[in-house]
Design an enzyme around this catalytic site. Structure first.
Site, short mmCIF file in Angstrom:
data_model
loop_
_atom_site.label_atom_id
_atom_site.label_comp_id
_atom_site.label_asym_id
_atom_site.label_seq_id
_atom_site.Cartn_x
_atom_site.Cartn_y
_atom_site.Cartn_z
N LYS A 199 0.61 -0.99 -0.02
CA LYS A 199 -0.06 -0.03 0.10
C LYS A 199 1.01 1.34 0.03
CE LYS A 199 -3.50 2.11 2.67
NZ LYS A 199 -4.57 2.06 3.90
N ARG A 209 -10.86 9.27 2.49
CA ARG A 209 -10.62 9.98 3.62
C ARG A 209 -11.74 11.00 4.04
NH1 ARG A 209 -4.02 10.75 3.39
NH2 ARG A 209 -3.72 8.33 3.26
N ARG A 232 1.11 9.70 5.81
CA ARG A 232 1.16 8.46 6.37
C ARG A 232 2.56 7.95 5.69
NH1 ARG A 232 -3.72 8.10 8.35
NH2 ARG A 232 -5.57 7.88 7.15
N GLU A 248 7.74 -6.32 0.87
CA GLU A 248 6.65 -6.32 1.72
C GLU A 248 5.61 -7.47 1.14
OE1 GLU A 248 5.33 -4.54 4.08
OE2 GLU A 248 6.53 -2.75 4.22
N LYS A 263 -2.05 -1.38 -3.91
CA LYS A 263 -2.95 -0.33 -3.81
C LYS A 263 -2.17 0.92 -3.99
CE LYS A 263 -5.62 1.61 -0.51
NZ LYS A 263 -6.19 1.95 1.17
N SER A 289 -10.29 5.50 -4.31
CA SER A 289 -11.17 6.29 -4.29
C SER A 289 -10.79 7.54 -5.29
CB SER A 289 -11.57 7.01 -2.94
OG SER A 289 -10.17 7.48 -2.51
N TYR A 328 -14.90 0.90 -6.75
CA TYR A 328 -16.36 1.45 -6.38
C TYR A 328 -17.31 1.71 -7.59
CZ TYR A 328 -13.34 3.14 -2.40
OH TYR A 328 -12.78 3.07 -1.37
C1 PBG Z 1 -7.53 2.95 5.96
C2 PBG Z 1 -7.69 2.79 4.40
C3 PBG Z 1 -7.67 3.84 3.46
C4 PBG Z 1 -8.16 3.18 2.04
C5 PBG Z 1 -8.40 1.90 2.46
N1 PBG Z 1 -8.29 1.67 3.65
C6 PBG Z 1 -7.16 5.07 3.50
C7 PBG Z 1 -5.99 5.58 3.71
O1 PBG Z 1 -4.89 4.56 3.98
O2 PBG Z 1 -5.42 6.66 4.17
C8 PBG Z 1 -8.01 3.93 0.90
C9 PBG Z 1 -9.04 3.44 -0.07
C10 PBG Z 1 -9.55 4.58 -1.16
O3 PBG Z 1 -8.78 5.52 -1.45
O4 PBG Z 1 -10.46 4.16 -1.98
N2 PBG Z 1 -6.17 2.82 6.20
#
Ligand code: PBG
Length: 340
Positions: A199, A209, A232, A248, A263, A289, A328
């Site tokens: 990720k 978010r 993050r 990872e 992701k 998203s 989505y």
């Molecule tokens: C929670 C999480 C996130 C997403 C999935 N699980 C957000 C993040 O890491 O800030 C993102 C999913 C998306 O953008 O559709 N940690």
């Protein structure tokens, strides 16, 4: 003699006969946001066409997904700010929105539906980080090992509610092993782990978010005036790195993950291909998203035809090697016939 690859493109029937990548509904995993209460349908401005649902309303959406041939869903919980704490304890509540949704979905649909739940603290901590904060001489840090117990407790609550798969998205080191151990110790040996193994610290999570109220806050009050990180980058991967993605993925596989996720998807097709080549586990990719919002915005601006652009994006993710795509667009694309 001229070589003529065009011959196989002559008719639609020929093109379909030789088509390599396909998208079947059961390869799509539909994400849903769950809120407390009842009769709640809250549209999300940043994600046009996507809403947060209370459990009673969610069931109708799950029924719709099943009718379209979708077999799996991912549930994300959203709670009001007054339930958020520094330790994110509400994440592991037996009556959290996600735990209630899992119970209700299992009761309604039995094992027809693969119920996957996101496991992360960011929507439950008042600071919005995926792990717990700890002040050190180098400032406030996201404490890796301090976070593992809370993540394992959350996964356990979802397993107790009846989840098939728990999906840790926090990016703490060692969390797959910690969750596996906690599940096994309580007899949940058959509950699997879909690890967000790879990720990236991406600019494409913004709309999520907003939907989940999970942006890192940078609150200073509880930490002697020290301001926690506002992004993050100390736990999610650096977009410059590809070898690290393979590392990872290998670590999470060794810790006991049953499926590996990459992701975001579209900006990381090379990473999907690399992880696919490295593992024999199923590989999932998350069209996040921001990818969804970009396609919506481009279509609204007339820059591309949405049905073809969505199909092409999803096909590219499959072609790169993803077995499963989290999107989505799942319900809209299937109900509109965009993937046929
Ligand atoms: C929670 C999480 C996130 C997403 C999935 N699980 C957000 C993040 O890491 O800030 C993102 C999913 C998306 O953008 O559709 N940690």
């Amino acid at each position: 003699m001229v070589k003529r690859p065009r011959r196989l493109r002559t008719t639609a029937a020929l093109r379909t006969m030789v088509a390599e990548a396909t998208i079947r509904p059961e390869q799509l995993l539909a994400p849903f946001f769950v809120v407390p209460g009842s009769h709640e349908v809250q549209p999300i401005a940043a994600l046009p066409g996507v809403a947060r649902y209370s459990v009673d309303r969610l069931l109708g959406q799950l029924e719709r997904a099943l009718a379209l041939g979708v077999r799996s869903v991912m549930l994300f919980g959203v709670v009001p700010n007054d339930l958020k704490t520094p330790g994110g304890e509400a994440a592991a509540a037996a009556d959290s929105p996600v735990a209630q949704a899992i119970r209700a979905a299992r009761a309604a649909f039995g094992n027809d539906l693969v119920i996957t739940s996101d496991v992360c603290l960011c929507a439950y901590t008042d600071h919005g980080h995926c792990g717990l904060l700890h002040p050190t001489a180098r400032g406030v840090v996201i404490d890796n090992d301090l976070s593992l117990a809370g993540l394992a407790a959350m996964a356990l609550a979802h397993a107790e509610a009846g989840a098939d798969l728990v999906a840790p998205s926090d990016m703490m080191d060692g969390r797959v092993a910690a969750i596996r151990q906690a599940l096994d110790a309580q007899g949940f040996t058959e509950v699997g782990i879909l690890s967000y193994a790879v990720k990236y610290a991406s600019a494409f999570y913004g709309p999520f978010r907003e939907a989940a109220g999970s942006a890192p806050q940078g609150v200073s009050s509880r930490y002697n005036g020290m301001i926690p990180p506002t992004d993050r980058q100390t736990y999610q991967l650096d977009p410059r790195n590809a070898r690290e993605a393979r590392r990872e993925a290998a670590l999470d596989e060794a810790e006991g993950a049953d499926l590996l996720m990459v992701k975001p998807a579209l900006p990381y097709l090379d990473i999907i291909a690399a992880v696919r080549a490295q593992t024999t586990l199923p590989v999932a990719a998350y069209q996040v998203s921001g990818e969804y919002a970009m396609l919506k915005a481009a279509a609204a601006a007339g820059a591309c035809a949405e049905p073809a652009a969505v199909a092409e994006s999803l096909l590219s993710i499959r072609r790169a090697g993803a077995d499963i795509i989290i999107s989505y667009y799942t319900l809209e694309a299937l109900s509109q016939g965009w993937l046929e």
